[in-house]
Design a protein around this motif. Structure first.
Motif, mmCIF file in Angstrom:
data_model
loop_
_atom_site.group_PDB
_atom_site.id
_atom_site.type_symbol
_atom_site.label_atom_id
_atom_site.label_comp_id
_atom_site.label_asym_id
_atom_site.label_seq_id
_atom_site.Cartn_x
_atom_site.Cartn_y
_atom_site.Cartn_z
ATOM 1 N N LYS A 1 -19.998 -6.532 8.274
ATOM 2 C CA LYS A 1 -19.980 -6.647 6.814
ATOM 3 C C LYS A 1 -19.936 -5.281 6.125
ATOM 4 O O LYS A 1 -19.423 -5.159 5.015
ATOM 5 C CB LYS A 1 -21.217 -7.431 6.350
ATOM 6 N N GLN B 1 -18.486 -3.323 -2.321
ATOM 7 C CA GLN B 1 -18.314 -2.178 -1.413
ATOM 8 C C GLN B 1 -17.023 -1.418 -1.714
ATOM 9 O O GLN B 1 -17.008 -0.187 -1.767
ATOM 10 C CB GLN B 1 -18.276 -2.659 0.033
ATOM 11 N N LEU B 2 -15.947 -2.174 -1.913
ATOM 12 C CA LEU B 2 -14.655 -1.516 -2.168
ATOM 13 C C LEU B 2 -14.683 -0.761 -3.496
ATOM 14 O O LEU B 2 -14.190 0.364 -3.599
ATOM 15 C CB LEU B 2 -13.537 -2.565 -2.162
ATOM 16 N N ARG C 1 -4.244 1.180 -2.921
ATOM 17 C CA ARG C 1 -5.075 1.785 -1.887
ATOM 18 C C ARG C 1 -5.683 0.742 -0.955
ATOM 19 O O ARG C 1 -6.144 1.064 0.124
ATOM 20 C CB ARG C 1 -6.201 2.597 -2.547
ATOM 21 N N PHE C 2 -5.708 -0.477 -1.397
ATOM 22 C CA PHE C 2 -6.249 -1.527 -0.531
ATOM 23 C C PHE C 2 -5.636 -2.857 -0.946
ATOM 24 O O PHE C 2 -5.511 -3.138 -2.135
ATOM 25 C CB PHE C 2 -7.772 -1.612 -0.666
ATOM 26 N N SER C 3 -5.243 -3.621 0.022
ATOM 27 C CA SER C 3 -4.789 -4.979 -0.290
ATOM 28 C C SER C 3 -5.129 -5.878 0.879
ATOM 29 O O SER C 3 -5.038 -5.461 2.029
ATOM 30 C CB SER C 3 -3.288 -5.017 -0.578
ATOM 31 N N PHE D 1 -11.921 -3.260 7.531
ATOM 32 C CA PHE D 1 -12.291 -4.349 6.628
ATOM 33 C C PHE D 1 -12.583 -5.564 7.515
ATOM 34 O O PHE D 1 -11.685 -6.099 8.148
ATOM 35 C CB PHE D 1 -11.169 -4.644 5.633
ATOM 36 N N HIS D 2 -13.861 -5.932 7.589
ATOM 37 C CA HIS D 2 -14.314 -7.003 8.471
ATOM 38 C C HIS D 2 -13.912 -6.758 9.927
ATOM 39 O O HIS D 2 -13.244 -7.594 10.533
ATOM 40 C CB HIS D 2 -13.763 -8.358 8.022
ATOM 41 N N LYS E 1 -16.747 2.311 -3.051
ATOM 42 C CA LYS E 1 -16.032 3.271 -2.193
ATOM 43 C C LYS E 1 -14.988 4.028 -3.017
ATOM 44 O O LYS E 1 -14.885 5.245 -2.939
ATOM 45 C CB LYS E 1 -15.374 2.505 -1.048
ATOM 46 N N PHE E 2 -14.225 3.294 -3.801
ATOM 47 C CA PHE E 2 -13.120 3.938 -4.511
ATOM 48 C C PHE E 2 -13.587 4.690 -5.764
ATOM 49 O O PHE E 2 -13.033 5.714 -6.100
ATOM 50 C CB PHE E 2 -12.050 2.901 -4.874
ATOM 51 N N GLN F 1 0.830 -1.197 0.000
ATOM 52 C CA GLN F 1 0.000 0.000 0.000
ATOM 53 C C GLN F 1 0.863 1.245 0.000
ATOM 54 O O GLN F 1 1.844 1.347 0.719
ATOM 55 C CB GLN F 1 -0.872 0.017 1.237
ATOM 56 N N GLU G 1 -19.567 -9.360 -2.084
ATOM 57 C CA GLU G 1 -20.089 -8.179 -1.399
ATOM 58 C C GLU G 1 -18.950 -7.233 -1.004
ATOM 59 O O GLU G 1 -19.081 -6.010 -1.110
ATOM 60 C CB GLU G 1 -20.896 -8.621 -0.173
ATOM 61 N N ASP G 2 -17.823 -7.787 -0.597
ATOM 62 C CA ASP G 2 -16.663 -6.941 -0.273
ATOM 63 C C ASP G 2 -16.161 -6.225 -1.525
ATOM 64 O O ASP G 2 -15.819 -5.042 -1.480
ATOM 65 C CB ASP G 2 -15.527 -7.792 0.320
ATOM 66 N N VAL H 1 -15.475 1.146 4.575
ATOM 67 C CA VAL H 1 -14.612 0.052 4.113
ATOM 68 C C VAL H 1 -13.305 0.601 3.547
ATOM 69 O O VAL H 1 -13.271 1.657 2.927
ATOM 70 C CB VAL H 1 -15.358 -0.812 3.063
ATOM 71 N N GLY H 2 -12.216 -0.087 3.794
ATOM 72 C CA GLY H 2 -10.914 0.344 3.286
ATOM 73 C C GLY H 2 -9.794 -0.082 4.217
ATOM 74 O O GLY H 2 -10.020 -0.870 5.146
ATOM 75 N N ALA H 3 -8.616 0.446 3.956
ATOM 76 C CA ALA H 3 -7.459 0.064 4.761
ATOM 77 C C ALA H 3 -6.750 1.272 5.350
ATOM 78 O O ALA H 3 -5.686 1.136 5.955
ATOM 79 C CB ALA H 3 -6.482 -0.745 3.907
#
Lengths: 335, 376
Positions: free
Chosen positions: B75, A172-173, A158-160, B103-104, A176-177, A33, A168-169, B95-97
């Motif tokens: 979720k 959402q991601l 930006r996300f890993s 994240f969860h 979001k982005f 990241q 579903e994840d 959601v994100g990092a």
């Protein structure tokens, strides 16, 4: 003849080695990241992407500046979610490609099911095979696990995650982005559509020929089945199995609408396998609601499938969940 | 011939007697089991946060701070905040990092005006203020069990690291560890010696909670054991849960044939059976409430002596659909019977006024306020 074969084999090997080395280089340097991600090297893989708007005969968008990469890696030990995630990535790709989403799938070792998806044209984004696990090693993915990366237009990861993730994840991601905000379903809410209301006039795509039309243009059938799902790739087979059982009965010809969360190609593929007539099958070309849950007229936990009866002018006579309707139907009381 | 007839009659008598005795014994045992369950007081469950404008998608825990309710939404990767009337106020995180992103997120604690989140998918503990502003974070591999004491020390279960409980500072410095690791055969008997290596991590998986005096309660997730430690980490007592529910659950744990049918799985281990989800302390009297996976509620006093067991019953039919699952290890079967509408609780929180919230961790997700017929 022999020379041609040798030439073909050499070329194939060269392309494969180049692809693998390219990926290795890219992932090795840019998987963390905040690190920059290159624009040029991986773009060449996007060449095989099929643009959904091309297929609809609509105008191609301007060159994409807001480009995001979604990179999915599927290890050898975690096949359970690989196919649903790949299929759902295709749905996201179709929905968000014009907004700048690019997708690359990488599968470790031999994975015939994933290869078959690509061969059948059910995924239009590039799928790379990590034959010797070089990409996994470069990414630092432990043996056999899955990984998911989002790379922003400034080439930063930006996300890993090297962990469990599901469709579903991914939704959402991606939202979001690319949209700035992820939407969420409201699991305990009531069915929103009420009797006496007018069925919203949304834009639909006919599955058989990609024709765009408004719901108000279709007034012949008075029975609508609306399929929605927060995880469409998990639900589609079950939905179609149930639909096949009612299709065999005489006198039932509902108009079937899938939310835009479903893949048109996958619906066609799965319906064909079951011998289902898709003449009255449509996919929503826009969100079914503009409230918090953009995919559904109902809810994920309450009723993902709605059965709606209307008058010819579109006034709702009855709204019920699929289960309620089926129990009436099986009890012989459904009209 | 005559002798043979006599022999037959004798054999028939013997068979009849054996069958009758067996049936009587079975009926007696069954009646005893049923009576033991039936005589336990029922608990009433009332769905809450159902009418809120924004509802959690998959809730993990409910906490209260200064009259506001905080719900961790696993979720949707966010914390939802509601006022006293359970009306939605605001959402923290997304959601994100990045900072204030999740994240969860699996669990959280509010202590001294700070929110501590175990951000499972990002493998970290994140500390935020009550407005959601990022304060600090540190990386943490998969764990289960999160508690924060009055000094702001973060307690987590870490069997993978060879420690039962580890205490970290807010900036991620390991302060100390305590508790002795157990072996599978040590808990379930020498005949299970062959499982010691395989289940070394699983048998030491714990859920944690602290009381108002910083005593630490350790609930073993795959062993029917609860321990109490001083704030410094000295063992006060260890108690073993007993009763029909526990017997049934431990039976599943030690039966390999059943283990293969388990749906729930832990990260990093193939041991998925449970005998207890976690415990919560009643702040008014120090009673310990242990939530078992068959939805029974096991109650002990502060010394670890059993006070009561509440058994699950389908007491509340909200929307005509909700049932409470009992010994739910055949999840697939139960889902078929209840069409996925049976509750399975996994989290319990007792507020300072004794209000108890239980969270259903599997579909249909939901938060329920538990009402007991009489206070324990």
């Amino acid at each position: 003849m022999r020379l041609a074969w040798q030439l073909k084999a050499t070329l194939t090997a060269a392309v494969f080695i180049t692809l693998n080395l390219g990926c290795l280089w890219i992932y090795h340097y840019y998987s963390q990241q905040g690190h920059e991600f290159p624009t040029s090297s991986i773009l060449s893989y996007g060449a095989s992407a099929v643009h959904v708007l091309d297929r609809l005969g609509l105008e191609r968008p301007r060159p994409i500046e807001n480009r995001w990469w979604l990179i999915l890696y599927f290890g050898e030990d975690s096949r359970r979610w690989a196919i649903p995630n790949l299929k759902y990535a295709q749905i996201l790709y179709e929905r968000f490609h014009t907004s700048g989403l690019h997708v690359v799938g990488v599968v470790a070792g031999s994975f015939p099911e994933a290869q078959r998806l690509a061969e059948l044209g059910l995924i239009a984004f590039p799928l790379i095979r990590d034959r010797d696990l070089a990409i996994a090693r470069a990414l630092g993915i432990s043996s056999g696990l899955d990984a998911c990366l989002f790379v922003d237009p400034h080439n930063k990861v930006r996300f890993s995650t090297v962990d469990f993730f599901d469709p579903e994840d991914l939704r959402q991601l991606t939202e979001k982005f690319l949209l700035g905000r992820a939407s969420h379903s409201s699991p305990a809410a009531e069915i929103r559509l009420q009797e006496g209301e007018h069925l919203p006039d949304i834009m639909l795509v006919r599955i058989n020929d990609w024709r765009l039309l408004q719901l108000d243009e279709i007034r012949t059938p008075r029975l609508f089945i609306i399929f929605t799902a927060t995880c469409p790739v998990c639900r589609l087979s079950g939905y179609l199995d149930q639909y096949a059982s009612i299709e065999r009965r005489e006198g039932v010809r509902p108009l079937v609408i899938f939310s835009q969360n479903f893949s048109r190609d996958e619906i066609l593929f799965e319906a064909k396998k079951r011998g289902i007539d898709t003449s009255y099958f449509y996919v929503a070309a826009e969100a079914l609601d503009d409230t918090e849950d953009p995919y559904s007229w109902s809810t994920s936990g309450g009723a993902e499938v709605l059965v709606i009866e209307t008058d010819y002018d579109g006034t709702i006579k009855r709204v019920e969940s699929w289960e309620e309707w089926m129990s009436r139907w099986e009890g012989g009381t459904s009209s | 011939m005559r002798w043979r007839t006599k022999q037959h009659i004798g054999l028939m008598w013997w068979l009849g007697l054996s069958l009758t005795t067996g049936a009587c014994l079975a009926v007696a045992a069954g009646t005893a089991l049923v009576q033991q369950r039936e005589t336990s007081p029922p608990m009433r469950l009332v769905p809450v946060f159902q009418e809120a404008e924004v509802k959690p998608v998959e809730p993990r825990r409910v906490l209260q701070h200064d009259g506001e309710y905080f719900i961790l939404d696993y979720k949707a990767s966010r914390i939802l905040v509601y006022d006293r009337a359970m009306k939605f106020e605001r959402s923290i995180g997304s959601v994100g990092a990045g900072p204030s992103e999740f994240f969860h997120p699996d669990d959280f604690v509010i202590r001294n005006g700070l929110i501590y989140v175990y951000d499972e998918g990002n493998h970290r503990i994140q500390v935020l203020d009550l407005g959601g502003k990022f304060i600090n974070q540190f990386r943490l591999p998969y764990t289960r069990g999160l508690a924060v004491n009055s000094k702001g020390e973060i307690l987590v279960g870490q069997p993978e690291e060879g420690r039962l409980v580890s205490a970290y500072s807010k900036d991620g410095k390991l302060l100390r560890s305590f508790g002795e690791l157990k072996s599978f055969s040590g808990v379930y008997g020498e005949q299970h010696k062959d499982k010691d290596t395989k289940y070394q991590t699983a048998i030491n998986r714990v859920a944690l909670t602290v009381d108002s005096q910083d005593f630490v309660y350790v609930t073993f997730v795959v062993a029917p054991i609860i321990q109490k430690y001083t704030p410094e980490g000295e063992l006060v007592f260890e108690t073993r849960l007993r009763g029909p529910s526990v017997d049934l659950l431990t039976h599943y744990v030690v039966t390999e044939a059943m283990a293969k049918k388990i749906v729930v799985q832990f990260m990093g281990t193939d041991m998925a059976n449970l005998t207890a989800w976690e415990s919560s302390i009643d702040p008014r009297n120090g009673n310990i409430f242990a939530l078992l996976p068959d939805n029974a509620l096991y109650v002990m006093n502060g010394e670890g002596e059993q006070v009561a067991i509440f058994t699950p019953r389908p007491v509340e039919k909200a929307r005509g659909y909700v049932y409470v699952r009992r010994a739910n290890y055949s999840n697939a079967m139960m889902d078929r019977i209840y069409r996925g509408r049976a509750l399975m609780f996994g989290r319990i929180t007792i507020l300072s006024d004794g209000t108890t919230f239980m969270v259903a961790l599997f579909p249909p997700y939901g938060i329920y306020r538990m009402e007991l017929p009489e206070q324990v």
